[in-house]
Motif scaffolding. Structure first.
Motif, PDB file in Angstrom:
ATOM      1  N   SER A  13     -33.197   0.140 -21.218  1.00  0.00           N
ATOM      2  CA  SER A  13     -32.870  -0.538 -19.957  1.00  0.00           C
ATOM      3  C   SER A  13     -33.965  -0.304 -18.915  1.00  0.00           C
ATOM      4  CB  SER A  13     -31.518  -0.051 -19.424  1.00  0.00           C
ATOM      5  OG  SER A  13     -30.481  -0.434 -20.298  1.00  0.00           O
ATOM      6  N   TYR A  14     -34.491   0.914 -18.886  1.00  0.00           N
ATOM      7  CA  TYR A  14     -35.571   1.212 -17.940  1.00  0.00           C
ATOM      8  C   TYR A  14     -36.812   0.388 -18.272  1.00  0.00           C
ATOM      9  CZ  TYR A  14     -39.021   3.701 -15.173  1.00  0.00           C
ATOM     10  OH  TYR A  14     -40.014   4.000 -14.286  1.00  0.00           O
ATOM     11  N   GLN A  15     -37.149   0.281 -19.527  1.00  0.00           N
ATOM     12  CA  GLN A  15     -38.315  -0.521 -19.919  1.00  0.00           C
ATOM     13  C   GLN A  15     -38.104  -1.999 -19.590  1.00  0.00           C
ATOM     14  OE1 GLN A  15     -41.262   0.702 -20.508  1.00  0.00           O
ATOM     15  NE2 GLN A  15     -40.332   2.720 -20.323  1.00  0.00           N
ATOM     16  N   THR A  16     -36.880  -2.475 -19.706  1.00  0.00           N
ATOM     17  CA  THR A  16     -36.575  -3.858 -19.308  1.00  0.00           C
ATOM     18  C   THR A  16     -36.811  -4.029 -17.806  1.00  0.00           C
ATOM     19  OG1 THR A  16     -34.954  -4.093 -21.091  1.00  0.00           O
ATOM     20  CG2 THR A  16     -34.761  -5.629 -19.231  1.00  0.00           C
ATOM     21  N   ALA A  17     -36.325  -3.074 -17.023  1.00  0.00           N
ATOM     22  CA  ALA A  17     -36.532  -3.125 -15.569  1.00  0.00           C
ATOM     23  C   ALA A  17     -38.017  -3.122 -15.237  1.00  0.00           C
ATOM     24  CB  ALA A  17     -35.833  -1.930 -14.896  1.00  0.00           C
ATOM     25  N   ARG A  18     -38.778  -2.235 -15.886  1.00  0.00           N
ATOM     26  CA  ARG A  18     -40.227  -2.153 -15.647  1.00  0.00           C
ATOM     27  C   ARG A  18     -40.918  -3.467 -15.997  1.00  0.00           C
ATOM     28  NH1 ARG A  18     -43.288   0.040 -12.998  1.00  0.00           N
ATOM     29  NH2 ARG A  18     -44.857   0.375 -14.559  1.00  0.00           N
ATOM     30  N   ALA A  19     -40.510  -4.074 -17.110  1.00  0.00           N
ATOM     31  CA  ALA A  19     -41.128  -5.340 -17.516  1.00  0.00           C
ATOM     32  C   ALA A  19     -40.879  -6.412 -16.452  1.00  0.00           C
ATOM     33  CB  ALA A  19     -40.584  -5.776 -18.871  1.00  0.00           C
ATOM     34  N   PHE A  20     -39.642  -6.521 -15.977  1.00  0.00           N
ATOM     35  CA  PHE A  20     -39.349  -7.488 -14.914  1.00  0.00           C
ATOM     36  C   PHE A  20     -40.170  -7.166 -13.661  1.00  0.00           C
ATOM     37  CE2 PHE A  20     -34.991  -8.364 -16.908  1.00  0.00           C
ATOM     38  CZ  PHE A  20     -35.383  -9.591 -17.402  1.00  0.00           C
ATOM     39  N   HIS A  21     -40.273  -5.890 -13.334  1.00  0.00           N
ATOM     40  CA  HIS A  21     -41.030  -5.473 -12.148  1.00  0.00           C
ATOM     41  C   HIS A  21     -42.491  -5.901 -12.281  1.00  0.00           C
ATOM     42  CE1 HIS A  21     -41.084  -2.082  -8.921  1.00  0.00           C
ATOM     43  NE2 HIS A  21     -41.892  -3.054  -8.586  1.00  0.00           N
ATOM     44  N   ARG A  22     -43.101  -5.611 -13.422  1.00  0.00           N
ATOM     45  CA  ARG A  22     -44.510  -5.986 -13.648  1.00  0.00           C
ATOM     46  C   ARG A  22     -44.714  -7.506 -13.583  1.00  0.00           C
ATOM     47  NH1 ARG A  22     -44.126  -1.922 -17.486  1.00  0.00           N
ATOM     48  NH2 ARG A  22     -43.660  -3.440 -19.087  1.00  0.00           N
ATOM     49  N   GLU A  23     -43.718  -8.248 -14.057  1.00  0.00           N
ATOM     50  CA  GLU A  23     -43.811  -9.719 -14.055  1.00  0.00           C
ATOM     51  C   GLU A  23     -43.539 -10.314 -12.681  1.00  0.00           C
ATOM     52  OE1 GLU A  23     -40.978 -10.968 -17.004  1.00  0.00           O
ATOM     53  OE2 GLU A  23     -42.051  -9.929 -18.621  1.00  0.00           O
ATOM     54  N   GLY A  24     -43.156  -9.485 -11.718  1.00  0.00           N
ATOM     55  CA  GLY A  24     -42.852  -9.986 -10.387  1.00  0.00           C
ATOM     56  C   GLY A  24     -41.445 -10.537 -10.252  1.00  0.00           C
ATOM     57  N   ARG A  25     -40.627 -10.326 -11.261  1.00  0.00           N
ATOM     58  CA  ARG A  25     -39.218 -10.770 -11.216  1.00  0.00           C
ATOM     59  C   ARG A  25     -38.408  -9.640 -10.581  1.00  0.00           C
ATOM     60  NH1 ARG A  25     -37.844 -13.011 -17.093  1.00  0.00           N
ATOM     61  NH2 ARG A  25     -35.799 -13.157 -16.090  1.00  0.00           N
ATOM     62  N   LEU A  26     -38.586  -9.496  -9.275  1.00  0.00           N
ATOM     63  CA  LEU A  26     -38.091  -8.320  -8.575  1.00  0.00           C
ATOM     64  C   LEU A  26     -36.572  -8.265  -8.488  1.00  0.00           C
ATOM     65  CD1 LEU A  26     -40.797  -7.995  -5.790  1.00  0.00           C
ATOM     66  CD2 LEU A  26     -40.810  -7.148  -8.150  1.00  0.00           C
ATOM     67  N   SER A  27     -35.925  -9.391  -8.364  1.00  0.00           N
ATOM     68  CA  SER A  27     -34.464  -9.394  -8.325  1.00  0.00           C
ATOM     69  C   SER A  27     -33.902  -8.899  -9.658  1.00  0.00           C
ATOM     70  CB  SER A  27     -33.954 -10.801  -8.006  1.00  0.00           C
ATOM     71  OG  SER A  27     -32.544 -10.811  -7.992  1.00  0.00           O
ATOM     72  N   ASP A  28     -34.463  -9.411 -10.746  1.00  0.00           N
ATOM     73  CA  ASP A  28     -34.029  -8.962 -12.073  1.00  0.00           C
ATOM     74  C   ASP A  28     -34.347  -7.481 -12.272  1.00  0.00           C
ATOM     75  OD1 ASP A  28     -33.056 -11.464 -12.903  1.00  0.00           O
ATOM     76  OD2 ASP A  28     -35.035 -12.086 -13.609  1.00  0.00           O
ATOM     77  N   ALA A  29     -35.515  -7.059 -11.822  1.00  0.00           N
ATOM     78  CA  ALA A  29     -35.886  -5.644 -11.941  1.00  0.00           C
ATOM     79  C   ALA A  29     -34.874  -4.774 -11.198  1.00  0.00           C
ATOM     80  CB  ALA A  29     -37.296  -5.416 -11.392  1.00  0.00           C
ATOM     81  N   GLY A  30     -34.491  -5.185 -10.005  1.00  0.00           N
ATOM     82  CA  GLY A  30     -33.517  -4.425  -9.223  1.00  0.00           C
ATOM     83  C   GLY A  30     -32.191  -4.282  -9.942  1.00  0.00           C
ATOM     84  N   ILE A  31     -31.740  -5.357 -10.555  1.00  0.00           N
ATOM     85  CA  ILE A  31     -30.484  -5.315 -11.310  1.00  0.00           C
ATOM     86  C   ILE A  31     -30.589  -4.298 -12.447  1.00  0.00           C
ATOM     87  CG2 ILE A  31     -29.029  -6.646 -12.906  1.00  0.00           C
ATOM     88  CD1 ILE A  31     -29.680  -9.116 -11.038  1.00  0.00           C
ATOM     89  N   TRP A  32     -31.699  -4.328 -13.167  1.00  0.00           N
ATOM     90  CA  TRP A  32     -31.869  -3.420 -14.300  1.00  0.00           C
ATOM     91  C   TRP A  32     -32.073  -1.974 -13.851  1.00  0.00           C
ATOM     92  CZ3 TRP A  32     -30.824  -3.973 -19.337  1.00  0.00           C
ATOM     93  CH2 TRP A  32     -30.487  -5.257 -19.757  1.00  0.00           C
TER      94      TRP A  32
END
Length: 162
Positions: A13-32
């Motif tokens: 789950s943390y790696q999923t959040a990091r991937a969204f964060h790196r991609e600039g999908r900040l809302s999704d990163a926040g959820i994860w």
């Protein structure tokens, strides 16, 4: 009781959040990041990175809370100290920002490189203390230091991202 999440579930789950964060999908990163924190309230990297997103969204109170909790849980983790310097500088608390920045630099001199490029620290740049800490006593800051808009000091593992 809900089933206990395994370390693997949390790490994934943390790696999923990091991937969204790196991609600039900040809302999704926040959820994860929130999912990770709900599974493991002591996950300091997720707390720090959630705080970075709060800072990005100008939710300074929530950002401070995330960074402070990460520090309480892991006092030797440099990233939240640096990020508290950014929050403090952004809201005009120069002295506090300099204190947090000094603490971060004392923990990891590589922080100087982050500080030279981070626009969040612009309110601190006119301070002689900032120049002394970041540039050095004998060097003068040039006016054309390249600035980047990184996704703050986020961590992929337990070691600070540089």
């Amino acid at each position: 009781h809900p089933p206990v999440k395994s370390r693997e579930d949390i790490a994934e789950s943390y790696q999923t959040a990091r991937a969204f964060h790196r991609e600039g999908r900040l809302s999704d990163a926040g959820i994860w990041y929130e999912k990770v924190i709900s599974m493991d309230p002591g996950h300091v990297e997720a707390l720090n990175n959630r705080g970075v997103l709060h800072l990005h969204n100008k939710n300074y109170s929530a950002a401070r809370k995330c960074f402070a909790k990460a520090i309480r849980l892991k006092p030797d983790y440099v990233d939240p100290y640096y990020n508290l310097a950014c929050v403090s500088a952004t809201v005009g608390q120069v002295k506090q920002g300099l204190r947090y920045l000094g603490k971060a630099i004392s923990m990891d001199p590589g922080v100087k490189g982050w500080a030279q490029k981070d626009p969040d620290l612009d309110p601190l740049r006119t301070s002689p203390r900032f120049r002394e800490m970041v540039v050095g006593k004998d060097k003068r800051r040039t006016s054309n230091i390249e600035r980047t808009t990184s996704n703050k000091k986020t961590s992929n593992t337990g070691t600070p991202a540089k």
